[in-house]
Design an enzyme around this catalytic site. Structure first.
Site, PDB file in Angstrom:
ATOM      1  N   ARG A 147       0.849  -1.183   0.000  1.00 36.19           N
ATOM      2  CA  ARG A 147       0.000   0.000   0.000  1.00 36.19           C
ATOM      3  C   ARG A 147       0.887   1.236   0.000  1.00 36.19           C
ATOM      4  O   ARG A 147       1.878   1.292   0.740  1.00 36.19           O
ATOM      5  CB  ARG A 147      -0.902   0.006   1.237  1.00 36.19           C
ATOM      6  CG  ARG A 147      -1.963   1.081   1.188  1.00 36.19           C
ATOM      7  CD  ARG A 147      -2.778   1.152   2.464  1.00 36.19           C
ATOM      8  NE  ARG A 147      -2.138   1.979   3.473  1.00 36.19           N
ATOM      9  CZ  ARG A 147      -2.773   2.503   4.530  1.00 36.19           C
ATOM     10  NH1 ARG A 147      -4.059   2.254   4.724  1.00 36.19           N
ATOM     11  NH2 ARG A 147      -2.126   3.235   5.400  1.00 36.19           N
ATOM     12  N   TYR A 159      -3.053  11.277   6.498  1.00 33.83           N
ATOM     13  CA  TYR A 159      -3.393   9.910   6.877  1.00 33.83           C
ATOM     14  C   TYR A 159      -2.418   8.901   6.245  1.00 33.83           C
ATOM     15  O   TYR A 159      -2.156   8.962   5.040  1.00 33.83           O
ATOM     16  CB  TYR A 159      -4.828   9.544   6.443  1.00 33.83           C
ATOM     17  CG  TYR A 159      -5.003   8.057   6.501  1.00 33.83           C
ATOM     18  CD1 TYR A 159      -5.188   7.428   7.727  1.00 33.83           C
ATOM     19  CD2 TYR A 159      -4.840   7.267   5.371  1.00 33.83           C
ATOM     20  CE1 TYR A 159      -5.225   6.049   7.809  1.00 33.83           C
ATOM     21  CE2 TYR A 159      -4.884   5.881   5.447  1.00 33.83           C
ATOM     22  CZ  TYR A 159      -5.089   5.285   6.673  1.00 33.83           C
ATOM     23  OH  TYR A 159      -5.104   3.931   6.764  1.00 33.83           O
ATOM     24  N   ASP A 217      -5.205   3.960  -0.228  1.00 33.42           N
ATOM     25  CA  ASP A 217      -6.367   4.211   0.619  1.00 33.42           C
ATOM     26  C   ASP A 217      -6.746   5.688   0.523  1.00 33.42           C
ATOM     27  O   ASP A 217      -5.970   6.555   0.927  1.00 33.42           O
ATOM     28  CB  ASP A 217      -6.016   3.837   2.070  1.00 33.42           C
ATOM     29  CG  ASP A 217      -7.225   3.752   2.979  1.00 33.42           C
ATOM     30  OD1 ASP A 217      -8.284   4.291   2.597  1.00 33.42           O
ATOM     31  OD2 ASP A 217      -7.112   3.154   4.059  1.00 33.42           O
ATOM     32  N   HIS A 219      -9.264   6.928   2.149  1.00 33.91           N
ATOM     33  CA  HIS A 219      -9.735   7.231   3.508  1.00 33.91           C
ATOM     34  C   HIS A 219     -10.916   8.195   3.539  1.00 33.91           C
ATOM     35  O   HIS A 219     -10.932   9.161   4.310  1.00 33.91           O
ATOM     36  CB  HIS A 219      -8.570   7.714   4.388  1.00 33.91           C
ATOM     37  CG  HIS A 219      -8.568   7.037   5.725  1.00 33.91           C
ATOM     38  ND1 HIS A 219      -9.052   7.640   6.860  1.00 33.91           N
ATOM     39  CD2 HIS A 219      -8.178   5.805   6.102  1.00 33.91           C
ATOM     40  CE1 HIS A 219      -8.946   6.805   7.881  1.00 33.91           C
ATOM     41  NE2 HIS A 219      -8.424   5.673   7.445  1.00 33.91           N
ATOM     42  N   GLU A 243      -9.015   2.167  -2.180  1.00 36.29           N
ATOM     43  CA  GLU A 243      -9.841   1.865  -1.003  1.00 36.29           C
ATOM     44  C   GLU A 243     -10.563   3.105  -0.483  1.00 36.29           C
ATOM     45  O   GLU A 243     -10.004   4.204  -0.512  1.00 36.29           O
ATOM     46  CB  GLU A 243      -8.898   1.315   0.079  1.00 36.29           C
ATOM     47  CG  GLU A 243      -9.553   1.119   1.419  1.00 36.29           C
ATOM     48  CD  GLU A 243      -8.533   0.713   2.490  1.00 36.29           C
ATOM     49  OE1 GLU A 243      -7.388   0.369   2.143  1.00 36.29           O
ATOM     50  OE2 GLU A 243      -8.895   0.753   3.672  1.00 36.29           O
ATOM     51  N   GLU A 269     -14.190  -0.988   5.785  1.00 41.67           N
ATOM     52  CA  GLU A 269     -13.562  -1.162   7.105  1.00 41.67           C
ATOM     53  C   GLU A 269     -14.396  -0.558   8.232  1.00 41.67           C
ATOM     54  O   GLU A 269     -14.244  -0.964   9.378  1.00 41.67           O
ATOM     55  CB  GLU A 269     -12.130  -0.612   7.124  1.00 41.67           C
ATOM     56  CG  GLU A 269     -12.045   0.895   7.036  1.00 41.67           C
ATOM     57  CD  GLU A 269     -10.612   1.407   7.006  1.00 41.67           C
ATOM     58  OE1 GLU A 269      -9.794   0.829   6.279  1.00 41.67           O
ATOM     59  OE2 GLU A 269     -10.325   2.376   7.708  1.00 41.67           O
ATOM     60  N   ARG A 290     -13.841  -4.999   2.688  1.00 44.59           N
ATOM     61  CA  ARG A 290     -12.783  -4.597   3.614  1.00 44.59           C
ATOM     62  C   ARG A 290     -13.098  -4.845   5.090  1.00 44.59           C
ATOM     63  O   ARG A 290     -12.328  -4.439   5.963  1.00 44.59           O
ATOM     64  CB  ARG A 290     -12.533  -3.090   3.436  1.00 44.59           C
ATOM     65  CG  ARG A 290     -11.785  -2.730   2.214  1.00 44.59           C
ATOM     66  CD  ARG A 290     -10.327  -3.142   2.317  1.00 44.59           C
ATOM     67  NE  ARG A 290      -9.561  -2.312   3.222  1.00 44.59           N
ATOM     68  CZ  ARG A 290      -8.600  -2.747   4.008  1.00 44.59           C
ATOM     69  NH1 ARG A 290      -8.295  -4.028   4.064  1.00 44.59           N
ATOM     70  NH2 ARG A 290      -7.916  -1.928   4.779  1.00 44.59           N
ATOM     71  N   GLU A 346      -4.665  -7.383   4.705  1.00 39.43           N
ATOM     72  CA  GLU A 346      -3.831  -6.281   5.214  1.00 39.43           C
ATOM     73  C   GLU A 346      -3.024  -6.772   6.417  1.00 39.43           C
ATOM     74  O   GLU A 346      -3.552  -7.465   7.279  1.00 39.43           O
ATOM     75  CB  GLU A 346      -4.744  -5.116   5.641  1.00 39.43           C
ATOM     76  CG  GLU A 346      -3.972  -3.901   6.136  1.00 39.43           C
ATOM     77  CD  GLU A 346      -4.883  -2.729   6.497  1.00 39.43           C
ATOM     78  OE1 GLU A 346      -6.099  -2.948   6.710  1.00 39.43           O
ATOM     79  OE2 GLU A 346      -4.376  -1.590   6.560  1.00 39.43           O
ATOM     80  N   TRP A 409     -12.259  12.071   8.163  1.00 39.28           N
ATOM     81  CA  TRP A 409     -10.831  11.776   8.401  1.00 39.28           C
ATOM     82  C   TRP A 409     -10.425  10.509   7.681  1.00 39.28           C
ATOM     83  O   TRP A 409     -11.149   9.570   7.574  1.00 39.28           O
ATOM     84  CB  TRP A 409     -10.539  11.611   9.897  1.00 39.28           C
ATOM     85  CG  TRP A 409      -9.114  11.188  10.085  1.00 39.28           C
ATOM     86  CD1 TRP A 409      -7.998  11.976   9.928  1.00 39.28           C
ATOM     87  CD2 TRP A 409      -8.615   9.889  10.418  1.00 39.28           C
ATOM     88  NE1 TRP A 409      -6.857  11.264  10.153  1.00 39.28           N
ATOM     89  CE2 TRP A 409      -7.203   9.962  10.442  1.00 39.28           C
ATOM     90  CE3 TRP A 409      -9.231   8.657  10.680  1.00 39.28           C
ATOM     91  CZ2 TRP A 409      -6.386   8.853  10.734  1.00 39.28           C
ATOM     92  CZ3 TRP A 409      -8.440   7.564  10.961  1.00 39.28           C
ATOM     93  CH2 TRP A 409      -7.036   7.664  10.995  1.00 39.28           C
TER      94      TRP A 409
HETATM   95  O1  EZ4 Z   1      -7.533   4.256   9.665  1.00 39.40           O
HETATM   96  O2  EZ4 Z   1      -7.690   1.225  11.495  1.00 39.40           O
HETATM   97  O3  EZ4 Z   1      -6.823   0.614   5.822  1.00 39.40           O
HETATM   98  N1  EZ4 Z   1      -6.615   0.889   6.946  1.00 39.40           N
HETATM   99  C1  EZ4 Z   1      -7.068   1.968   7.605  1.00 39.40           C
HETATM  100  C2  EZ4 Z   1      -6.709   2.081   9.064  1.00 39.40           C
HETATM  101  C3  EZ4 Z   1      -7.744   2.889   9.843  1.00 39.40           C
HETATM  102  C4  EZ4 Z   1      -7.629   2.595  11.307  1.00 39.40           C
HETATM  103  C5  EZ4 Z   1      -8.744   3.282  12.096  1.00 39.40           C
HETATM  104  O4  EZ4 Z   1      -8.831   2.748  13.380  1.00 39.40           O
HETATM  105  O5  EZ4 Z   1      -7.712   2.794   7.006  1.00 39.40           O
HETATM  106  O6  EZ4 Z   1      -5.439   2.643   9.200  1.00 39.40           O
HETATM  107 CO    CO Z   2      -8.423   1.902   5.175  1.00 35.99          CO
END
Ligand code: EZ4
Ligand code: CO
Length: 409
Positions: A147, A159, A217, A219, A243, A269, A290, A346, A409
């Site tokens: 990743r 992030y 990701d 996010h 992702e 997730e 996920r 992961e 976030w």
């Molecule tokens: O931000 O697990 O793909 N993984 C992620 C993680 C999440 C954290 C949040 O608790 O996006 O790093």
């Molecule tokens: Co993620």
């Protein structure tokens, strides 16, 4: 095999974990992971006050019945707190059943479908040279899929970018939940991100060639049309997946992204139920699921979700950050080995301190994870070590746009 006790254990070897330990009258123990990052004590209280008392005296072998009893019996369904609590009970009961059978859990799930589970690691860099070093370090650690997260010019912290990126064999030590009374605050600019990311993947492909599976990701930060644009811009770099392009609760958003790009999409997730996926699966809007076993109601629920995904040709890509405890990680690995529609797993290594508390038996060789043939889940809790690390409040960051507006976030 009646349940004699169900205890919750909160420990913080560097970060917080909530574990459920169920013991039967004949002395078998099972472990379940109930860690919900930044909201740990809500699940601990749910388990201690409302679930543990209902378990005493129940037959530990009745896993499906116990799942339905806790899910339908509460009347209030779904939600991350409820589903993490049910997951912990479910994992612990599967651990006990597999130990009673003298088998690793994957055998009870149908046996191995593969030699091991392809794992992806997390490379990151504040800039491109640092990122390329981090990718090299991960290849040296044995990862065969990576990743890629990167700093963005003009933004202080982003992030997924470690402050001291893995180099020279170090562990990627990104831990977004910071200890303290209040969450940290970060600043975000989606347009700056969209301008920067394609060039980063261009540089990574130029350095490492076309074969290495690369993931990214988003996010949850883009609008559907921004995500569509990014997916299109990244097509030349052949991502394994993009992702969480958009916030997870809006399933219809994925329709718009899908109309515009062939970049494979992964999401889930923050989901906690198969019902979060029904549109995504039946309309084939995603490629990878996920969810974590820990946040989706355990092995029982995850197996059903993945079997449904398989009907639509969608594969697994289970969440495996360090906020999933080694117990939750082990549960994922048994499923990874057994299911047919496995995609990728992961894998962020836990810290040495975490692994002092949770003694694991799973292995990572030549890029593949294996849960081991230890009966049960294959994880032991060292209660003395756990007691040495008391809970300490920690929160995930809050994100704001440059003008101060709260953002995802
Ligand atoms: O931000 O697990 O793909 N993984 C992620 C993680 C999440 C954290 C949040 O608790 O996006 O790093
Ligand atoms: Co993620």
């Amino acid at each position: 095999m009646k349940i004699q006790s169900a205890e919750t254990i909160v420990t913080s070897p560097g970060r917080n974990f909530v574990t459920l330990r169920i013991t039967t009258e004949d002395g078998l123990t099972g472990l379940g992971d109930a860690t919900l990052n930044g909201r740990e004590l809500a699940v601990e209280a749910y388990l201690r006050e409302h679930v543990a008392p209902l378990l005493l005296g129940r037959d530990a072998g009745r896993i499906e019945d116990t799942w339905q009893y806790l899910y339908r019996g509460a009347y209030w369904r779904r939600g991350p707190v409820t589903m993490a609590a049910i997951a912990a009970v479910d994992m612990a009961l599967w651990d006990i059943k597999a130990k009673a059978a003298g088998m690793p859990l994957y055998q009870l799930l149908g046996g191995a479908s593969r030699r091991g589970a392809l794992a992806y690691g997390h490379a990151s860099g504040r800039d491109v040279p640092e990122l390329l070093d981090s990718i090299r370090a991960h290849l040296d650690l044995g990862y065969r899929a990576i990743r890629v997260q990167t700093g963005i010019p003009g933004l202080d912290s982003v992030y997924g970018v470690a402050s001291s990126p893995a180099g020279g064999g170090e562990r990627y030590d990104y831990e977004p939940a910071q200890r303290g009374a209040l969450p940290a605050e970060e600043t975000w600019d989606t347009r700056a991100y969209l301008r920067h990311v394609p060039g980063v993947f261009e540089a990574v492909r130029a350095e490492f060639g076309p074969e290495l599976p690369l993931l990214h990701d988003g996010h949850h930060r883009m609008t559907p049309i921004q995500a569509a644009r990014l997916g299109k811009a990244l097509e030349p770099y052949d991502l394994f997946w993009l992702e969480d392009a958009t916030p997870g609760e809006d399933q219809a958003a994925l329709r718009l992204i899908r109309q515009h790009t062939t970049t494979p999409l992964a999401i889930g997730e923050v989901f906690n139920s198969v019902h979060d996926y029904t549109t995504l699966l039946s309309e084939r809007l995603i490629d990878y699921v996920r969810s974590a076993v820990t946040h989706t109601g355990g092995v029982t629920a995850m197996k059903k979700l993945l079997d449904l995904a398989g009907v639509y040709g969608v594969k697994s890509g289970m969440h495996g950050p360090t906020d999933i405890s080694p117990v939750g990680m082990a549960a994922a690995l048994h499923l990874d080995l057994a299911i047919h529609n496995f995609g990728i797993q992961e894998y962020m290594r836990h810290s040495p301190r975490t692994l002092e508390v949770f003694e694991t038996s799973y292995t990572f060789e030549e890029g593949l994870l294996h849960p081991s043939d230890t009966p049960g889940l294959g994880v032991t809790l060292n209660t003395e070590a756990a007691a040495a690390f008391p809970y300490s409040a920690a929160y995930l960051p809050v994100n704001r746009l440059t003008d101060g507006t709260v953002h995802d976030w």
